[in-house]
Structures are given as structure tokens and as C-alpha cells.
Design an enzyme around this catalytic site. Structure first.
Site, short mmCIF file in Angstrom:
data_model
loop_
_atom_site.label_atom_id
_atom_site.label_comp_id
_atom_site.label_asym_id
_atom_site.label_seq_id
_atom_site.Cartn_x
_atom_site.Cartn_y
_atom_site.Cartn_z
N HIS A 142 0.84 -1.20 0.00
CA HIS A 142 0.00 0.00 0.00
C HIS A 142 0.87 1.25 0.00
O HIS A 142 1.35 1.70 1.04
CB HIS A 142 -0.92 -0.03 1.22
N GLU A 154 2.86 0.67 3.32
CA GLU A 154 2.27 -0.24 4.29
C GLU A 154 2.26 -1.65 3.72
O GLU A 154 1.66 -1.89 2.67
CB GLU A 154 0.84 0.24 4.58
N ASN A 192 -5.63 3.85 7.02
CA ASN A 192 -7.01 4.30 6.81
C ASN A 192 -7.92 3.98 7.98
O ASN A 192 -8.94 4.66 8.18
CB ASN A 192 -7.57 3.70 5.51
#
Length: 284
Positions: A142, A154, A192
Site C-alpha cells: 500500500h 504499508e 485508513n
């Protein structure tokens, strides 16, 4: 086992994230193949890469000439052109079925020792790989937006992801000049899961008249030392992206992730942030 020698990297999706990943890989000397479903999308991706390289070159932030880096990248609309890649990173729409279809096709095209990464920001790595014969070689890679600028990546470990695949994902990201952290395959991962409720609460505070939008952003920037307040950051991410991520987390984790009403209204009005010129702020 996944192959450890990585010379050629494939990227599926030539949008903001895919073009950024391709650019960073080429900047660090890799041969890159970037694929999208339409040639116009591929061309748009190359335009984004060219503009970004020129900006970085103007600040003396490149080790090679922009043209040299650009020439390391090939564009295609054929997934079969990724068959010689040692690593493929998917960066298509945040839609589970679309991603599952892409990975099913990649399993047919790529050798069985090729690491397959997904740039998903909220979807389950385990679910994305669930229909594959070799889900153990799928990991989350990510990247953060904008990819050429943001330092972090990530690494997300799916239920079947092997230690070798996870270690190679860390190694590849760090070889691209990034710093990594690792998350289990839980909704929203680290970034997130924490970021989206923060953005939504900033939007609610503005909508409820707690302060002006500029004071909300200033309060968070000056009071907590973040580089952007929640409303500015939402505009840069894209309000549609924030809404989609929040809806996914809301479905998985419940009411504390419910999207702010004003966020939904902005998206319905087509005010998506910086990319459309209007979000919480106005842009050129």
C-alpha cells in the site's frame, strides 16, 4: 517460494497510484511495464509521469535525466506483456470483484514464483486472493499518494501470505527508497483505519459550525504538528476516495466509521477536491 531477483516490475493500472508506482520503480533503475485496459489511460499515465519527473528534475531531486527514467517504462493494454515480470503490483479501482478478476488473470499469465502485490487501501488481501491457486504469494503493498513524494509503504499480510513473500515486499519497498511498516489483514490496516475517522470528524466539526474550515485545518496543523488539516488532506486524497474508504470501513467495523453527511453531499455534487478544482477549497 517467490523469486528474490527482481529486475522487471509490472504495474496494473495507469491512474494516479499506478503511474506513481511505475515512476518510482523506474527512478530506482527497474524496467517497468504499466498496463491499463485502454490506450488512452496508458497515455494519460505517461503524461502524469512526465509532468512529475519534470517537477522533480527542476528541484534537482533526480539521479538520472527524466528521459532516461521515462524510457525504462513500457506501456501496454495487454496483460500478457507482464509475463516476463518478476513482481507485479495491482493498482486498479477499489472494487473487490475487479481486483479478484485481475489477480485471476495474473495467475494465468505470471510464473508461479512471481510476487503479486495489491495497492488496496481498505480491501482484504485474503479476499482478493481467495480464488487463487497460490494465494500465499499475494501481499499488500500500500503506497501513499503522491507515490514519488510520500516516504511510507504499508505492507499488509494476508491470511495465506508467506513469510518469504512478506519479507520480499518489505525489501522491494525499501529498495524503492521507502520506509515500511506492517499490518495484519484487518479493515483499513493502520493508515485508513485511523485516518478516515479523523477526516470524517474534521468534516463533521466544520458542518456543525465548530470553526471555519481554515481554522479547523490550522488548529490540527499547529496544534498537533500534522502537515495538513483534515479538510485539506481530504481534498488532496479525493473526496470520492475518502467516501469509498469510509463506506468500506463502516460496513466492516460499524457506526464509528459512518461517513460524514457533508462528505457524501460533496461527492454527489461532483466536488471531489483538488482533482476537480473544487472540494472544501477552490483550486486552479
Amino acid at each position: 517460494m517467490v523469486r528474490e531477483q527482481i529486475d522487471r516490475i509490472g504495474v496494473v493500472g495507469a491512474g494516479t497510484m499506478g503511474s506513481g508506482i511505475a515512476q518510482v520503480a523506474a527512478t530506482h533503475g527497474y524496467d517497468v511495464v504499466i498496463r491499463d485496459v485502454e490506450s488512452e489511460f496508458v497515455e494519460s499515465g505517461f503524461e502524469t509521469i512526465t509532468d512529475s519527473l519534470e517537477r522533480l528534475d527542476s528541484r534537482d531531486d533526480l539521479g538520472d535525466e527524466p528521459e532516461t527514467i521515462r524510457n525504462r517504462i513500457e506501456g501496454t493494454t495487454s496483460l500478457e506483456d507482464l509475463e516476463d515480470c518478476d513482481l507485479v503490483i495491482e493498482a486498479v479501482l477499489e472494487d473487490l470483484e475487479i481486483k479478484q478478476d485481475v489477480f485471476g488473470d495474473l495467475e494465468d499469465v505470471c510464473d508461479e514464483d512471481v510476487l503479486l502485490g495489491t495497492n488496496t487501501s481498505t480491501l482484504s488481501i485474503t479476499s482478493i486472493a481467495s480464488d487463487l491457486e497460490r494465494p500465499e504469494r499475494v501481499v499488500g503493498l500500500h503506497f501513499m499518494n503522491p507515490v514519488p513524494i510520500m516516504e511510507g509503504v504499508e505492507i499488509v499480510v494476508g491470511e495465506k501470505s508467506t513469510d518469504g513473500a512478506t519479507a520480499l515486499a518489505h525489501e522491494i519497498a525499501e529498495g524503492l527508497g521507502k520506509t515500511t511498516w506492517e499490518a495484519d489483514d484487518k479493515p483499513g490496516f493502520v493508515t485508513n483505519r485511523i485516518l478516515m475517522p479523523w477526516i470524517n470528524e474534521g468534516i463533521r466539526a466544520y458542518d456543525e459550525g465548530v470553526a471555519t474550515k481554515s481554522d479547523i485545518d490550522a488548529g490540527m496543523e499547529l496544534g498537533t504538528n500534522v502537515p495538513m488539516g483534515p479538510l485539506t488532506l481530504a481534498d488532496y486524497i479525493g473526496l470520492d476516495v475518502c467516501l469509498h474508504a469510509s463506506e468500506t470501513l463502516y460496513e466492516e467495523l460499524g457506526d464509528r466509521y459512518k461517513p460524514a453527511y457533508l462528505l457524501k453531499r460533496k461527492v454527489e455534487a461532483g466536488d471531489l477536491g483538488k482533482k476537480t478544482g473544487t472540494g472544501f477549497y477552490e483550486y486552479e
